[in-house]
Scaffold this motif. Structure first.
Motif, PDB file in Angstrom:
ATOM      1  N   ASP A  23       8.801 -99.437 -14.038  1.00  0.00           N
ATOM      2  CA  ASP A  23       8.243 -98.502 -13.062  1.00  0.00           C
ATOM      3  C   ASP A  23       7.790 -99.243 -11.796  1.00  0.00           C
ATOM      4  O   ASP A  23       7.963 -98.739 -10.678  1.00  0.00           O
ATOM      5  CB  ASP A  23       7.056 -97.748 -13.669  1.00  0.00           C
ATOM      6  N   HIS A  24       7.209-100.429 -11.984  1.00  0.00           N
ATOM      7  CA  HIS A  24       6.739-101.214 -10.837  1.00  0.00           C
ATOM      8  C   HIS A  24       7.925-101.645  -9.968  1.00  0.00           C
ATOM      9  O   HIS A  24       7.897-101.510  -8.737  1.00  0.00           O
ATOM     10  CB  HIS A  24       5.967-102.437 -11.335  1.00  0.00           C
ATOM     11  N   PHE A  25       8.972-102.158 -10.618  1.00  0.00           N
ATOM     12  CA  PHE A  25      10.158-102.596  -9.869  1.00  0.00           C
ATOM     13  C   PHE A  25      10.846-101.415  -9.195  1.00  0.00           C
ATOM     14  O   PHE A  25      11.307-101.519  -8.055  1.00  0.00           O
ATOM     15  CB  PHE A  25      11.116-103.324 -10.800  1.00  0.00           C
ATOM     16  N   THR A  26      10.891-100.269  -9.890  1.00  0.00           N
ATOM     17  CA  THR A  26      11.505 -99.067  -9.317  1.00  0.00           C
ATOM     18  C   THR A  26      10.765 -98.625  -8.059  1.00  0.00           C
ATOM     19  O   THR A  26      11.387 -98.244  -7.058  1.00  0.00           O
ATOM     20  CB  THR A  26      11.507 -97.924 -10.351  1.00  0.00           C
ATOM     21  N   ALA A  27       9.438 -98.685  -8.100  1.00  0.00           N
ATOM     22  CA  ALA A  27       8.636 -98.291  -6.936  1.00  0.00           C
ATOM     23  C   ALA A  27       8.922 -99.180  -5.737  1.00  0.00           C
ATOM     24  O   ALA A  27       8.884 -98.716  -4.586  1.00  0.00           O
ATOM     25  CB  ALA A  27       7.152 -98.341  -7.288  1.00  0.00           C
ATOM     26  N   HIS A  46      17.593 -88.389 -12.932  1.00  0.00           N
ATOM     27  CA  HIS A  46      16.803 -89.312 -13.741  1.00  0.00           C
ATOM     28  C   HIS A  46      16.687 -88.784 -15.168  1.00  0.00           C
ATOM     29  O   HIS A  46      16.329 -87.617 -15.383  1.00  0.00           O
ATOM     30  CB  HIS A  46      15.408 -89.495 -13.133  1.00  0.00           C
ATOM     31  N   PHE A  47      16.969 -89.644 -16.135  1.00  0.00           N
ATOM     32  CA  PHE A  47      16.876 -89.254 -17.536  1.00  0.00           C
ATOM     33  C   PHE A  47      15.429 -89.378 -18.019  1.00  0.00           C
ATOM     34  O   PHE A  47      14.627 -90.142 -17.466  1.00  0.00           O
ATOM     35  CB  PHE A  47      17.800 -90.122 -18.391  1.00  0.00           C
ATOM     36  N   SER A  52      17.095 -94.744 -17.363  1.00  0.00           N
ATOM     37  CA  SER A  52      18.494 -94.470 -17.019  1.00  0.00           C
ATOM     38  C   SER A  52      18.568 -93.439 -15.906  1.00  0.00           C
ATOM     39  O   SER A  52      17.717 -92.546 -15.801  1.00  0.00           O
ATOM     40  CB  SER A  52      19.263 -93.964 -18.246  1.00  0.00           C
ATOM     41  N   HIS A  53      19.605 -93.582 -15.079  1.00  0.00           N
ATOM     42  CA  HIS A  53      19.818 -92.686 -13.950  1.00  0.00           C
ATOM     43  C   HIS A  53      21.314 -92.407 -13.832  1.00  0.00           C
ATOM     44  O   HIS A  53      22.140 -93.163 -14.340  1.00  0.00           O
ATOM     45  CB  HIS A  53      19.289 -93.322 -12.665  1.00  0.00           C
ATOM     46  N   LYS A  54      21.653 -91.329 -13.149  1.00  0.00           N
ATOM     47  CA  LYS A  54      23.062 -90.990 -12.968  1.00  0.00           C
ATOM     48  C   LYS A  54      23.279 -90.508 -11.546  1.00  0.00           C
ATOM     49  O   LYS A  54      22.483 -89.725 -11.016  1.00  0.00           O
ATOM     50  CB  LYS A  54      23.478 -89.891 -13.966  1.00  0.00           C
ATOM     51  N   CYS A  55      24.359 -90.983 -10.954  1.00  0.00           N
ATOM     52  CA  CYS A  55      24.682 -90.616  -9.575  1.00  0.00           C
ATOM     53  C   CYS A  55      25.314 -89.228  -9.545  1.00  0.00           C
ATOM     54  O   CYS A  55      26.225 -88.928 -10.327  1.00  0.00           O
ATOM     55  CB  CYS A  55      25.636 -91.651  -8.974  1.00  0.00           C
ATOM     56  N   PHE A  62      23.482 -95.661 -14.598  1.00  0.00           N
ATOM     57  CA  PHE A  62      23.006 -97.014 -14.282  1.00  0.00           C
ATOM     58  C   PHE A  62      21.509 -97.124 -14.535  1.00  0.00           C
ATOM     59  O   PHE A  62      20.812 -96.115 -14.698  1.00  0.00           O
ATOM     60  CB  PHE A  62      23.318 -97.355 -12.828  1.00  0.00           C
ATOM     61  N   SER A  63      21.028 -98.356 -14.578  1.00  0.00           N
ATOM     62  CA  SER A  63      19.590 -98.630 -14.653  1.00  0.00           C
ATOM     63  C   SER A  63      19.150 -99.214 -13.315  1.00  0.00           C
ATOM     64  O   SER A  63      19.974 -99.564 -12.467  1.00  0.00           O
ATOM     65  CB  SER A  63      19.288 -99.614 -15.786  1.00  0.00           C
ATOM     66  N   ILE A  64      17.866 -99.352 -13.142  1.00  0.00           N
ATOM     67  CA  ILE A  64      17.324 -99.885 -11.888  1.00  0.00           C
ATOM     68  C   ILE A  64      17.729-101.346 -11.683  1.00  0.00           C
ATOM     69  O   ILE A  64      17.689-101.867 -10.568  1.00  0.00           O
ATOM     70  CB  ILE A  64      15.776 -99.742 -11.859  1.00  0.00           C
TER      71      ILE A  64
END
Length: 304
Positions: A23-27, A46-47, A52-55, A62-64
Protein backbone atom coordinates in the motif's frame (compact mmCIF):
# COMPACT_ATOMS: atom_id res chain seq x y z
CA UNK A 1 -1.63 4.76 2.09
CA UNK A 2 1.57 6.80 2.39
CA UNK A 3 3.24 6.44 5.80
CA UNK A 4 5.58 8.84 7.60
CA UNK A 5 8.65 7.69 9.54
CA UNK A 6 12.11 8.91 10.39
CA UNK A 7 13.83 5.94 11.98
CA UNK A 8 14.12 2.28 11.16
CA UNK A 9 11.95 1.20 14.08
CA UNK A 10 9.31 3.78 13.09
CA UNK A 11 9.28 2.40 9.55
CA UNK A 12 8.77 -1.14 10.81
CA UNK A 13 5.93 0.02 13.07
CA UNK A 14 4.31 2.08 10.30
CA UNK A 15 4.65 -0.79 7.81
CA UNK A 16 4.05 -3.89 9.96
CA UNK A 17 3.25 -6.39 7.20
CA UNK A 18 3.54 -7.06 3.47
CA UNK A 19 0.19 -5.53 2.56
CA UNK A 20 1.16 -2.30 4.31
CA UNK A 21 4.40 -2.25 2.30
CA UNK A 22 2.45 -2.76 -0.93
CA UNK A 23 0.00 0.00 0.00
CA UNK A 24 2.87 2.38 0.82
CA UNK A 25 4.63 1.72 -2.50
CA UNK A 26 1.32 2.00 -4.39
CA UNK A 27 0.67 5.41 -2.83
CA UNK A 28 4.07 6.61 -4.07
CA UNK A 29 4.00 5.07 -7.54
CA UNK A 30 0.42 6.02 -8.27
CA UNK A 31 0.38 9.40 -6.54
CA UNK A 32 -0.97 10.94 -9.76
CA UNK A 33 -3.41 8.11 -10.41
CA UNK A 34 -3.29 4.44 -11.39
CA UNK A 35 -1.91 3.43 -14.78
CA UNK A 36 -1.13 0.23 -16.64
CA UNK A 37 2.61 -0.57 -16.79
CA UNK A 38 2.06 -2.38 -20.10
CA UNK A 39 0.17 0.17 -22.20
CA UNK A 40 -0.01 3.26 -19.99
CA UNK A 41 -3.81 3.36 -19.89
CA UNK A 42 -5.42 4.94 -16.83
CA UNK A 43 -8.56 2.78 -16.78
CA UNK A 44 -7.47 0.26 -14.16
CA UNK A 45 -9.57 -2.19 -12.15
CA UNK A 46 -8.51 -3.26 -8.66
CA UNK A 47 -9.09 -6.73 -7.22
CA UNK A 48 -10.27 -7.20 -3.66
CA UNK A 49 -7.01 -8.85 -2.54
CA UNK A 50 -5.33 -5.43 -2.70
CA UNK A 51 -2.42 -6.82 -4.72
CA UNK A 52 -3.74 -7.42 -8.24
CA UNK A 53 -4.98 -5.01 -10.89
CA UNK A 54 -6.27 -5.29 -14.45
CA UNK A 55 -6.05 -2.85 -17.32
CA UNK A 56 -9.36 -1.82 -18.87
CA UNK A 57 -7.69 -1.31 -22.25
CA UNK A 58 -5.15 -4.10 -22.88
CA UNK A 59 -6.93 -6.42 -20.40
CA UNK A 60 -3.65 -7.58 -18.85
CA UNK A 61 -3.43 -8.39 -15.16
CA UNK A 62 -0.51 -7.03 -13.11
CA UNK A 63 0.77 -6.12 -9.66
CA UNK A 64 2.22 -2.80 -8.54
CA UNK A 65 5.71 -4.32 -8.95
CA UNK A 66 5.43 -4.78 -12.73
CA UNK A 67 7.64 -2.35 -14.63
CA UNK A 68 9.86 -1.65 -11.63
CA UNK A 69 13.11 -3.00 -10.23
CA UNK A 70 10.97 -5.20 -7.96
CA UNK A 71 9.41 -7.13 -10.86
CA UNK A 72 9.92 -10.92 -10.69
CA UNK A 73 11.65 -10.60 -7.31
CA UNK A 74 10.69 -13.28 -4.80
CA UNK A 75 11.66 -11.05 -1.89
CA UNK A 76 8.80 -9.52 0.09
CA UNK A 77 8.46 -5.79 -0.54
CA UNK A 78 8.98 -5.21 3.19
CA UNK A 79 12.49 -6.66 2.90
CA UNK A 80 13.11 -4.39 -0.06
CA UNK A 81 12.14 -1.44 2.15
CA UNK A 82 14.68 -2.56 4.75
CA UNK A 83 17.37 -2.75 2.07
CA UNK A 84 16.44 0.70 0.79
CA UNK A 85 16.65 2.13 4.29
CA UNK A 86 20.12 0.68 4.82
CA UNK A 87 21.59 1.78 1.48
CA UNK A 88 20.16 5.31 1.71
CA UNK A 89 20.85 5.87 5.40
CA UNK A 90 24.45 4.69 5.74
CA UNK A 91 26.87 7.36 4.52
CA UNK A 92 29.31 4.75 3.28
CA UNK A 93 26.69 2.40 1.88
CA UNK A 94 26.33 -1.24 2.88
CA UNK A 95 28.13 -4.36 1.73
CA UNK A 96 26.10 -7.20 0.24
CA UNK A 97 27.55 -9.56 2.87
CA UNK A 98 26.22 -7.37 5.66
CA UNK A 99 22.87 -6.79 3.97
CA UNK A 100 22.46 -10.56 3.57
CA UNK A 101 22.82 -11.00 7.34
CA UNK A 102 20.60 -8.03 8.19
CA UNK A 103 17.56 -9.09 6.15
CA UNK A 104 18.10 -12.85 6.07
CA UNK A 105 18.90 -13.64 2.44
CA UNK A 106 21.89 -15.09 0.58
CA UNK A 107 24.87 -12.91 -0.32
CA UNK A 108 24.20 -13.43 -4.03
CA UNK A 109 20.63 -12.21 -3.61
CA UNK A 110 21.80 -9.27 -1.50
CA UNK A 111 24.31 -8.26 -4.17
CA UNK A 112 21.57 -8.33 -6.82
CA UNK A 113 19.31 -6.28 -4.55
CA UNK A 114 21.95 -3.57 -4.04
CA UNK A 115 22.75 -3.45 -7.75
CA UNK A 116 19.08 -3.08 -8.64
CA UNK A 117 18.80 -0.23 -6.16
CA UNK A 118 21.87 1.40 -7.71
CA UNK A 119 20.23 1.00 -11.11
CA UNK A 120 17.21 2.91 -9.79
CA UNK A 121 19.50 5.60 -8.42
CA UNK A 122 21.10 5.99 -11.85
CA UNK A 123 17.73 6.85 -13.38
CA UNK A 124 17.66 10.02 -11.27
CA UNK A 125 19.74 12.59 -13.11
CA UNK A 126 20.70 15.89 -11.57
CA UNK A 127 20.46 18.21 -14.56
CA UNK A 128 20.63 21.67 -13.02
CA UNK A 129 23.81 23.50 -14.01
CA UNK A 130 26.04 24.41 -11.11
CA UNK A 131 26.81 28.05 -10.38
CA UNK A 132 28.44 30.37 -7.87
CA UNK A 133 31.54 28.87 -6.25
CA UNK A 134 32.22 25.47 -7.80
CA UNK A 135 35.07 23.14 -6.86
CA UNK A 136 36.53 20.53 -9.20
CA UNK A 137 39.02 17.79 -8.44
CA UNK A 138 40.20 14.54 -9.97
CA UNK A 139 41.06 11.26 -8.32
CA UNK A 140 42.04 7.75 -9.33
CA UNK A 141 40.34 4.57 -8.18
CA UNK A 142 42.20 1.28 -8.10
CA UNK A 143 44.31 -0.96 -5.91
CA UNK A 144 47.85 -0.23 -4.87
CA UNK A 145 50.57 -1.79 -7.00
CA UNK A 146 52.18 -3.49 -4.01
CA UNK A 147 48.92 -5.31 -3.23
CA UNK A 148 48.48 -6.75 -6.74
CA UNK A 149 49.61 -10.03 -8.18
CA UNK A 150 52.72 -9.70 -10.34
CA UNK A 151 50.73 -10.24 -13.55
CA UNK A 152 48.33 -7.42 -12.62
CA UNK A 153 50.98 -4.78 -12.02
CA UNK A 154 51.43 -2.02 -14.59
CA UNK A 155 54.71 -0.72 -13.22
CA UNK A 156 53.49 2.80 -12.55
CA UNK A 157 53.10 4.49 -9.17
CA UNK A 158 52.30 8.09 -10.09
CA UNK A 159 49.65 9.71 -12.25
CA UNK A 160 47.10 6.98 -11.72
CA UNK A 161 48.69 4.49 -14.06
CA UNK A 162 46.57 1.34 -14.13
CA UNK A 163 43.71 3.08 -12.28
CA UNK A 164 40.38 4.57 -13.32
CA UNK A 165 40.19 8.36 -13.63
CA UNK A 166 37.22 10.00 -11.91
CA UNK A 167 36.24 13.68 -11.87
CA UNK A 168 34.05 15.44 -9.33
CA UNK A 169 32.45 18.89 -9.54
CA UNK A 170 30.81 20.34 -6.42
CA UNK A 171 28.79 23.50 -5.98
CA UNK A 172 29.46 24.83 -2.50
CA UNK A 173 26.40 24.21 -0.33
CA UNK A 174 24.84 22.61 -3.40
CA UNK A 175 24.89 19.53 -5.57
CA UNK A 176 27.62 17.17 -6.67
CA UNK A 177 28.39 15.76 -10.13
CA UNK A 178 30.75 12.82 -10.61
CA UNK A 179 31.81 10.91 -13.68
CA UNK A 180 34.39 8.47 -14.97
CA UNK A 181 36.60 10.06 -17.62
CA UNK A 182 38.72 8.25 -20.25
CA UNK A 183 41.76 10.16 -18.97
CA UNK A 184 42.75 13.28 -17.08
CA UNK A 185 43.63 15.28 -20.16
CA UNK A 186 42.40 18.87 -20.40
CA UNK A 187 39.97 18.08 -23.24
CA UNK A 188 38.16 15.30 -21.34
CA UNK A 189 38.10 17.11 -17.99
CA UNK A 190 36.99 20.49 -19.27
CA UNK A 191 34.26 18.97 -21.43
CA UNK A 192 32.67 17.60 -18.24
CA UNK A 193 33.06 20.90 -16.40
CA UNK A 194 31.53 22.93 -19.24
CA UNK A 195 28.63 20.49 -19.41
CA UNK A 196 27.75 20.86 -15.74
CA UNK A 197 28.92 24.35 -14.70
CA UNK A 198 27.34 27.63 -15.73
CA UNK A 199 29.60 29.98 -17.68
CA UNK A 200 30.96 32.76 -15.47
CA UNK A 201 31.01 30.72 -12.26
CA UNK A 202 33.99 30.78 -9.91
CA UNK A 203 35.97 27.58 -10.58
CA UNK A 204 38.20 26.50 -7.70
CA UNK A 205 40.76 23.81 -8.43
CA UNK A 206 44.27 22.69 -7.63
CA UNK A 207 47.23 23.18 -9.97
CA UNK A 208 46.61 20.08 -12.11
CA UNK A 209 47.32 20.77 -15.78
CA UNK A 210 43.93 19.48 -16.93
CA UNK A 211 42.34 22.67 -15.55
CA UNK A 212 44.52 25.06 -17.57
CA UNK A 213 42.27 26.95 -19.98
CA UNK A 214 39.17 27.22 -17.77
CA UNK A 215 39.81 30.96 -17.41
CA UNK A 216 38.31 31.46 -20.88
CA UNK A 217 34.82 30.72 -19.52
CA UNK A 218 35.14 31.01 -15.74
CA UNK A 219 36.82 32.96 -12.98
CA UNK A 220 39.48 30.34 -12.35
CA UNK A 221 41.10 30.35 -8.90
CA UNK A 222 43.73 27.74 -8.05
CA UNK A 223 45.69 26.57 -5.03
CA UNK A 224 49.10 25.02 -5.41
CA UNK A 225 49.12 21.78 -3.42
CA UNK A 226 52.63 20.86 -4.53
CA UNK A 227 53.91 24.04 -2.85
CA UNK A 228 52.03 23.23 0.36
CA UNK A 229 49.21 25.69 -0.29
CA UNK A 230 45.72 24.37 0.54
CA UNK A 231 43.70 27.49 1.41
CA UNK A 232 44.11 31.09 0.26
CA UNK A 233 42.10 34.03 1.60
CA UNK A 234 39.81 31.61 3.50
CA UNK A 235 37.72 30.80 0.42
CA UNK A 236 40.09 29.70 -2.34
CA UNK A 237 40.37 25.93 -1.86
CA UNK A 238 39.02 22.62 -3.10
CA UNK A 239 38.56 21.03 0.32
CA UNK A 240 34.88 20.28 -0.24
CA UNK A 241 35.32 18.03 -3.27
CA UNK A 242 38.41 16.46 -1.71
CA UNK A 243 36.28 15.52 1.29
CA UNK A 244 33.82 13.87 -1.10
CA UNK A 245 36.62 11.71 -2.52
CA UNK A 246 37.80 10.86 1.00
CA UNK A 247 34.25 9.68 1.82
CA UNK A 248 34.02 7.61 -1.37
CA UNK A 249 37.37 5.94 -0.80
CA UNK A 250 36.40 5.13 2.79
CA UNK A 251 33.28 3.52 1.32
CA UNK A 252 35.42 1.40 -0.98
CA UNK A 253 38.05 0.45 1.60
CA UNK A 254 35.89 0.19 4.70
CA UNK A 255 32.63 -1.18 3.32
CA UNK A 256 33.18 -2.93 0.01
CA UNK A 257 36.97 -3.54 0.24
CA UNK A 258 37.21 -3.74 -3.55
CA UNK A 259 35.11 -2.81 -6.57
CA UNK A 260 34.93 -4.21 -10.05
CA UNK A 261 35.81 -1.56 -12.67
CA UNK A 262 32.74 -2.76 -14.56
CA UNK A 263 30.41 -1.64 -11.77
CA UNK A 264 32.35 1.39 -10.49
CA UNK A 265 29.91 3.85 -12.08
CA UNK A 266 27.04 2.31 -10.10
CA UNK A 267 28.80 2.76 -6.76
CA UNK A 268 29.82 6.28 -7.77
CA UNK A 269 26.22 7.08 -8.66
CA UNK A 270 25.01 5.70 -5.33
CA UNK A 271 27.39 7.94 -3.38
CA UNK A 272 26.51 10.99 -5.50
CA UNK A 273 22.75 10.45 -5.08
CA UNK A 274 23.06 10.03 -1.32
CA UNK A 275 25.27 13.13 -1.06
CA UNK A 276 22.87 15.31 -3.07
CA UNK A 277 19.96 14.27 -0.86
CA UNK A 278 21.93 14.72 2.36
CA UNK A 279 19.58 17.43 3.68
CA UNK A 280 16.58 15.10 3.52
CA UNK A 281 15.28 13.18 6.52
CA UNK A 282 15.91 9.44 6.55
CA UNK A 283 12.34 8.54 5.66
CA UNK A 284 12.22 11.11 2.87
CA UNK A 285 15.25 9.51 1.21
CA UNK A 286 13.57 6.09 1.34
CA UNK A 287 10.47 7.50 -0.35
CA UNK A 288 12.60 9.41 -2.88
CA UNK A 289 14.21 6.17 -4.00
CA UNK A 290 10.87 4.35 -4.07
CA UNK A 291 9.59 7.10 -6.39
CA UNK A 292 12.22 6.33 -9.03
CA UNK A 293 12.13 2.54 -9.19
CA UNK A 294 10.64 2.31 -12.67
CA UNK A 295 12.55 0.10 -15.09
CA UNK A 296 13.98 -3.40 -14.80
CA UNK A 297 17.46 -4.83 -14.42
CA UNK A 298 17.75 -8.58 -14.95
CA UNK A 299 20.59 -10.63 -13.52
CA UNK A 300 21.61 -11.59 -17.04
CA UNK A 301 21.95 -7.94 -18.01
CA UNK A 302 23.86 -7.16 -14.84
CA UNK A 303 26.57 -9.76 -15.29
CA UNK A 304 26.78 -9.53 -19.11
Amino acid sequence: MLKSFNSLIQMMEAIPDEQAAIDHFTAIRWKNGAFCPHCGATRVYHFSNGRSHKCGECRRRFSIRVGTIFEDSKLPLRKWLLAIWLITSHKKGIASTQLAKDIGITQKSAWFVTQRLREAIRTQSFNRTLKGDVEADETFVGGKEKNKHAWQRTGGKQGGKGKIAVLGVLERDGELRTTITPNMGAKAVQAVIREHVETGANMLTDEHGSFVGLARDYTHLRVNHSAGEYVRHYCVHSNGIESVWALFKRQIIGTHHSLSPKHLSRYLGEMTWRFNLREMDEGERVNALLAQTSGRLTYKELIA
